[in-house]
Scaffold this motif. Sequence first.
Motif, short mmCIF file in Angstrom:
data_model
loop_
_atom_site.label_atom_id
_atom_site.label_comp_id
_atom_site.label_asym_id
_atom_site.label_seq_id
_atom_site.Cartn_x
_atom_site.Cartn_y
_atom_site.Cartn_z
N GLY A 72 0.79 -1.21 0.00
CA GLY A 72 0.00 0.00 0.00
C GLY A 72 0.83 1.27 0.00
O GLY A 72 0.48 2.25 -0.67
N ASP A 73 1.91 1.28 0.75
CA ASP A 73 2.74 2.49 0.81
C ASP A 73 3.34 2.81 -0.56
O ASP A 73 3.36 3.97 -0.98
CB ASP A 73 3.86 2.31 1.84
N ARG A 76 0.48 3.97 -2.90
CA ARG A 76 0.06 5.35 -2.60
C ARG A 76 1.12 6.36 -3.05
O ARG A 76 0.78 7.45 -3.53
CB ARG A 76 -0.24 5.49 -1.11
N GLU A 100 -5.86 -3.80 3.46
CA GLU A 100 -4.61 -3.98 4.20
C GLU A 100 -4.95 -4.53 5.57
O GLU A 100 -5.51 -3.83 6.41
CB GLU A 100 -3.87 -2.65 4.30
N GLU A 114 -12.33 -0.95 8.46
CA GLU A 114 -11.05 -0.88 9.16
C GLU A 114 -9.90 -1.44 8.34
O GLU A 114 -8.73 -1.07 8.55
CB GLU A 114 -11.15 -1.64 10.49
N HIS A 115 -10.20 -2.29 7.38
CA HIS A 115 -9.15 -2.86 6.54
C HIS A 115 -8.73 -1.91 5.41
O HIS A 115 -7.83 -2.23 4.62
CB HIS A 115 -9.61 -4.20 5.96
N SER A 117 -8.43 1.52 6.35
CA SER A 117 -8.24 2.75 7.12
C SER A 117 -7.08 3.59 6.58
O SER A 117 -7.13 4.82 6.60
CB SER A 117 -8.01 2.42 8.59
N ARG A 118 -6.04 2.92 6.10
CA ARG A 118 -4.89 3.67 5.59
C ARG A 118 -5.24 4.36 4.26
O ARG A 118 -4.73 5.45 3.96
CB ARG A 118 -3.68 2.76 5.42
N TRP A 119 -6.10 3.73 3.48
CA TRP A 119 -6.58 4.38 2.26
C TRP A 119 -7.45 5.59 2.60
O TRP A 119 -7.36 6.64 1.95
CB TRP A 119 -7.37 3.39 1.41
N ASP A 121 -7.31 7.40 5.34
CA ASP A 121 -6.44 8.46 5.86
C ASP A 121 -5.73 9.18 4.71
O ASP A 121 -5.59 10.41 4.71
CB ASP A 121 -5.41 7.87 6.82
N TRP A 122 -5.24 8.41 3.75
CA TRP A 122 -4.55 8.98 2.59
C TRP A 122 -5.50 9.89 1.81
O TRP A 122 -5.13 11.01 1.42
CB TRP A 122 -4.02 7.86 1.71
N ARG A 125 -6.23 13.11 3.68
CA ARG A 125 -5.05 13.97 3.68
C ARG A 125 -4.89 14.67 2.33
O ARG A 125 -4.53 15.85 2.27
CB ARG A 125 -3.81 13.13 4.00
#
Length: 424
Positions: A72-73, A76, A100, A114-115, A117-119, A121-122, A125
Amino acid sequence: MDRNVREAFALARERYAELGVDVDRAIDRLGRLSVSLHCWQGDDVVGFEGSSGEIGGGLAVTGRYPGRARDGDELRADLDRALSLIPGSHRLNLHASYAEAPGRPVDRDALGPEHFSRWIDWAKRRGVGLDFNPTFFAHPLAADGLTLSHPDPAIRRFWVDHGIICRRIGAAFGEATGTPCVTNLWIPDGSKDLPVDRKGPRERLLSSLDAIFAEPIDSARNKDAVEGKLFGIGAEAYTVGSHEFYLAYAVSRGKLLCLDAGHYHPTEVLSDKLSAVLAFLDEALLHVSRGVRWDSDHVVTLTDELDAIAQELVRGDYLGRVHLGLDFFDASINRVAAWVIGARNLLKALLRALLEPIDRLRALEAEGDLTGRLALLEEAKLLPSGAVWDYYCQERGVPGGIEWLDAIRSYERDVLAKRVEAGA
């Protein structure tokens, strides 16, 4: 801003004004349009489930260009680079297989917001909206190419549950980003050779879809779309979810219809379908792609058909009713460049359509002056839209012309090459 760009734009504005075209209004309208970039271009549709690379579902990615995103990192970061070279504010289209879930794997019928969540947040942002897709391929329960139309009730139930969960995830995306998520449903179900029973699979698909969409979800958070197809690898003879099936379903159930430029017979064009389906539907979703001989999902180029799609969107006043997205996957070229080329070409086509002297063309057509209409249509092809495009890009802090490629070359040298050294 570059002086030459500014001067060329001033001359172009005068030229368009002579034909009654307000260039500043066209630029303003273009700046309010969003294109949904598809995450799967960045990693060859592999996803984050530990897949061996076998996609299935009639999908195939060709090429082995170095530097594929592996997590994912990295994906992104690649998207950040691409978005920085595309003028305007855009969106991201995610597949469920890009969840993720560190630690124990989570199967697709147990996914939750929740799976992702990083998407989320991105996206928050960056200030971009998120769209979503259930993933009905690259899974043991889709190994035979059947999902929602499968004759086994237990397998159908698994995929129905996946579809239900994905709508809830889409609603969570919409809630978090403040803009509705378009959750689009496509399945690979079909038959390689001629089936005896065409009716049964479609009846099962109808029942499965109704079960997936039974839960009411506020359209301010999530909009449902369904996508048909003509054929695919392994489904050459029969596709359960055909265009006709999903058109009828969308009209009867109040869903968005997804029109993919590569999902029709080679003699059919998406541009001709827009005014037909939008006579009956409030909204539609476009997956802009480029098929070559079949649904091969090539990077979008500035073709006559892309121009025709953009012209229909503008001439029919459909821009407020149609959601725009890309759908292609090419591993033979730089993957980040593929996003940039495809998105910029779609925006160029939309700008050219917005700059069309439509009022004069409509007047000629209404008067029956078909000669004048054809003459003006042909002359309009050489109007200086390129000067307007370069101005639009630079005004929004994005390189015009081919200068954006320098940034891609630097990114390849500084980032992608290091992935290769690390064994990507």
